[in-house]
Design an enzyme around this catalytic site. Structure first.
Site, mmCIF file in Angstrom:
data_model
loop_
_atom_site.group_PDB
_atom_site.id
_atom_site.type_symbol
_atom_site.label_atom_id
_atom_site.label_comp_id
_atom_site.label_asym_id
_atom_site.label_seq_id
_atom_site.Cartn_x
_atom_site.Cartn_y
_atom_site.Cartn_z
ATOM 1 N N GLU A 186 0.789 -1.223 0.000
ATOM 2 C CA GLU A 186 0.000 0.000 0.000
ATOM 3 C C GLU A 186 0.829 1.283 0.000
ATOM 4 O O GLU A 186 0.407 2.294 -0.555
ATOM 5 C CB GLU A 186 -0.936 -0.003 1.220
ATOM 6 N N SER A 240 -40.476 -25.534 -16.077
ATOM 7 C CA SER A 240 -41.241 -25.027 -17.222
ATOM 8 C C SER A 240 -41.433 -23.522 -17.218
ATOM 9 O O SER A 240 -41.932 -22.971 -18.204
ATOM 10 C CB SER A 240 -42.608 -25.718 -17.277
#
Length: 869
Positions: free
Chosen positions: A109, A384
């Protein structure tokens, strides 16, 4: 630089001392600050602009530096719905930061953390070059100090104002706090995904161990998370997490924190060996319901926000009344009976027109907060329910099918030869796609997908938010990739919104902690299909709910136009045997439906297949849930019917015609249906199926007195493509007609007709489906001359004489149908018995001279036929 004790640092922070730290630091730092500030000022196009931005920066507040600021979620009415505070943090003192983790964080960092004054000029220069060449915001230059400032006071927006304020406050922070204190703030404040802040809590969440027990690969993994916590979350994205870990290890080697061999050994460790197994992971405890959980996920997708500590005001689409109703329904307090406590449901309630998520039913009897959200997280095969959007809507869209388009429901196979069956193992032959969808036939659905093609079907559903990796033939009946309740709801809502897709969403606007900066998600509706496709599919889906053969009648809401589709999945034979599954039981039952205002998608089932099955009597629970929710919502907002667009026309069709044909004037009413067509494709040709055939011509009846034979003859031109037979009938004295025979000849002879009989005959042509008009002819059979007729018999002129032959009582001439002798009308004369059962009767030229009209037409006709044979 010697470290201070914890107590010394606390005292120093409390007093916010600004004492000199050294002559070198005091004098040189002031010079450097001035130079850097001048550089920043120049980069910001003027000292005045920088000064203005800096003057508007907030004050440094220790509470904000140390503690999180809760975010607030507001409902659709603008009222506060809930607060999200950060309780998921184990505070980490700087003295307890493991050296491995310290080195990993610094190398990744901010490698010059201990040498810069809050802003890193070298890093800033590299970022400026990148921003000039690739656009502003393309690369960050934030130090650890700047990240603390940003997370404590500022918004995550990448703009000049925020960068100027960030730089100014970072310099001030470095002046007032020691490096170790700033690093401690960072290690506790940084967001680590999954609602977690800080490295200590992250170690326990991902590894199940405290920080002092982690190894090098684990330290590198944690150090890499802050750049993009959700993207590198090793539970959700292990490959990305492993790649980021390896980058951190490379940086540690580059900055001399570890050797090359240590780097290689750590990079070789599989990510799966570093993190908790799936079964050992725990959800983070937070007071969050299912729809709030959805809000959190959406906010995190929109940017690098920490909803637990950033102090956001999040304005949402949550309908509190609808959410309360759904919650009560899920707990069995709304008229729905659930079979047991393990039975689950996932419910998504969406505004059909906007895609706004109004309420979510995430699960029943959840023991932990932010547990499994069955509406969003759980994905199951749709059964379905997928048929209208992957089979029939694409066929209408790409192939211009009408709702009448005919498909054969017949024994069939997939392209690889595997048989496919309907749910009831029956076949009904040729049918319209409207009926095939309403009755949920599998074979027509597969045929429709095959006509469309899997590539185009995949393209079509992708526009509805269903990004399937592959579409197979089995996808036609729901055997493809799994979906969530929310995804299916958004897809069906598109049908109800005239083909316009809205991504389902809860977040309308985010206001940052400064109260001024706001973010509105950029969501543009997209046209997913033609309005004709949406309307025609919707009209067919209305038959699922209200049609006589529809499978979703339990979902109907009286007075509310509803379209929707049922769906179930099946157990494999292996599962049936393994779990002793009875016949008719299913693992999943769906109902997804919509009105012009609301869309509700309901999945029901169990957490896993070994937890239970849906018995046959419980398969309609999904429909019942849908009905209750839509009934409640329809009482709060007026619901109108779906409006037919000008691109769609209605047309009458003769049932059975293929391709569709218009009915003719002769088509029976029961053979006419009204269907929908894309304008310009409606049938033009008129069916001749029921048209009348030409009537037989030149129909004659000739009697040969010498042979006592009656010959009936007619003319007709046969058509080899539509051969006909001739139906011959006759009657006596104008009575009802009796059928005589069916023949393919154009003549017929009757031997020995009754003398004096007045006969009428008819003949018409008949094919399998058509009939002609009748041709008729009448003839009077001559009376036989006898010796008795030449002799005048003596007698009383006033004596009543016998009725003349052929002048019998009209009532007595009514024939029977030949099936019941009790209906015979002719009474027998004295000494005779009833002819019975349509017998031969009298008056057939017998020597006893009985009246010719004493026989019914049936007797005459049948007797003549028998005689002629």
């Amino acid at each position: 630089m010697a470290q201070q004790t914890r107590e010394q640092r606390r005292q120093q922070a409390k007093k916010k001392t600004t004492k000199k730290k050294s002559n070198k630091r005091s004098l040189i730092k002031k010079v450097l600050i001035s130079l850097v500030v001048i550089g920043i000022v120049g980069g910001l196009s003027g000292a005045g602009l920088f000064a203005y931005y800096a003057s508007t920066a907030p004050d440094l507040d220790r509470d904000a530096l140390i503690d999180s600021i809760p975010s607030e979620i507001y409902d659709i009415n603008g009222d506060l719905y809930t607060k999200l505070g950060n309780e998921n943090r184990t505070y980490l003192e700087s003295d307890n930061i493991p050296e491995l983790l310290h080195d990993a964080v610094i190398a990744t960092e901010d490698s010059r953390f201990y040498s810069h004054f809050g802003v890193d000029p070298i890093r800033l220069g590299g970022a400026v070059i990148a921003n000039v060449t690739r656009g502003f915001g393309s690369e960050g230059a934030s130090t650890i100090t700047q990240q603390v400032v940003k997370r404590s006071f500022l918004t995550p927006d990448k703009n000049l104002k925020r960068k100027a304020q960030e730089a100014w406050l970072s310099v001030k922070l470095e002046q007032e706090y020691e490096k170790e204190e700033i690093l401690e703030m960072y290690m506790n404040k940084v967001y680590m995904s999954a609602g977690i802040n800080g490295f200590a809590m992250a170690s326990d969440y991902y590894f199940g161990k405290p920080l002092n027990e982690i190894d090098l690969p684990q330290a590198a993994l944690l150090a890499g998370l802050p750049q993009s916590p959700n993207r590198y979350n090793p539970f959700e994205h292990p490959e990305a997490g492993e790649k980021r870990r390896n980058i951190v290890l490379s940086l540690m080697h580059q900055h001399g924190k570890i050797s090359e061999q240590e780097m290689k050994d750590a990079q070789a460790v599989p990510i799966e060996d570093m993190i908790l197994e799936d079964g050992k992971r725990t959800k983070v405890n937070s007071e969050v319901d299912a729809i709030t959980d959805l809000v959190i996920e959406e906010v995190q997708e929109l940017g690098d926000y920490d909803v637990f500590s950033d102090g956001l005001k999040i304005y949402t689409t949550i309908d509190p009344e609808a959410q309360d109703f759904v919650d009560n329904l899920m707990q069995g307090n709304g008229g729905i009976s659930f079979p047991d406590d393990a039975f689950q449901a996932g419910i998504s309630l969406i505004d059909t027109k906007t895609g706004e998520v109004l309420a979510v039913g995430g699960g029943r009897n959840q023991e932990v907060e932010r547990g499994t959200n069955y509406a969003v997280d759980t994905k199951r095969q749709p059964g379905s329910t997928i048929k209208p959007i992957i089979d029939y809507a694409p066929a209408i869209e790409y192939l211009d099918w009408s709702t009448y388009h005919q498909l054969a429901d017949e024994p069939y196979e997939y392209s690889d030869g595997t048989p496919i069956n309907n749910w009831d193992n029956r076949h009904y032959g040729q049918m319209s796609i409207r009926r095939a969808l309403a009755t949920s036939r599998n074979i027509p659905a597969l045929k429709a997908l095959q006509e469309v093609g899997t590539d185009r079907a995949k393209e079509f559903v992708s526009k509805l938010g269903l990004n399937f990796e592959n579409v197979y033939e089995s996808s036609s009946i729901g055997g493809g990739e799994p979906v969530s309740s929310l995804e299916m709801g958004a897809a069906f809502a598109t049908l109800g919104n005239e083909g316009i897709y809205n991504k389902p969403h809860t977040v309308k606007r985010i206001v940052m902690r400064d109260g001024e900066t706001s973010v509105t998600p950029d969501r543009e509706p997209t046209i997913a299909m033609k309005d004709s496709t949406a309307y025609m599919t919707t009209d067919m889906l209305k038959d699922v709910v209200t049609g006589a053969e529809g499978t979703g009648k339990a979902a109907a809401v009286p007075g509310v136009p509803i379209a929707g589709k049922t769906g179930t999945t099946n157990f494999s034979q292996e599962d049936k045997d393994k779990y002793d599954i009875p016949s008719g039981a299913v693992p999943d039952s769906w109902f997804v439906g919509y009105s012009t205002e609301f869309t509700t998608s309901v999945w029901t089932g169990y957490p896993s297949r070994n937890d239970g099955y849906i018995a046959n009597e419980n398969r309609k629970i999904s429909q019942n849930i849908f009905r209750e929710i839509m009934t409640f919502m329809s009482q709060r907002r007026e619901v109108t019917d779906f409006k037919r667009p000008s691109s769609v026309v209605e047309a009458q069709v003769e049932i059975g015609s293929n391709p569709a044909k218009k009915p003719s004037p002769f088509t029976p009413n029961e053979q006419i249906t009204t269907e929908l067509f894309i304008a310009g494709t409606e049938p033009r040709e008129v069916s001749t199926e029921f048209d009348q055939l030409p009537a037989p011509g030149n129909f004659t009846a000739e009697y040969d007195q010498e042979t006592q034979e009656l010959t009936l003859a007619w003319e007709y031109e046969q058509n080899e493509e539509n051969p006909v037979t001739f139906e011959l009938g006759g009657s006596i004295e104008g009575g009802p007609e009796q059928g005589i025979t069916s023949t393919q000849e154009t003549s017929f002879k009757i031997a020995n007709p009754t003398p004096g009989a007045s006969l009428t005959f008819s003949v018409f042509a008949k094919s399998d489906t058509q009939e002609s008009e009748r041709a008729t002819v009448s003839i009077q059979i001559p009376q036989e001359e006898t010796d008795d007729e030449l002799i005048e018999l003596p007698g009383d002129p006033n004596e009543e004489t016998e009725e003349d032959p052929g002048q019998g009582n009209e009532e007595d001439s009514n024939p029977d149908d030949g099936n019941n002798s009790d209906d015979e009308n002719q009474q027998p004369s004295e000494g005779e018995t009833s002819p019975g059962n349509g017998g031969n009767g009298n008056g057939n030229g017998d020597d006893d001279g009985d009246d010719a009209n004493a026989a019914s037409v049936e007797e005459i006709i049948e007797d003549e036929i028998n005689s002629s044979n």
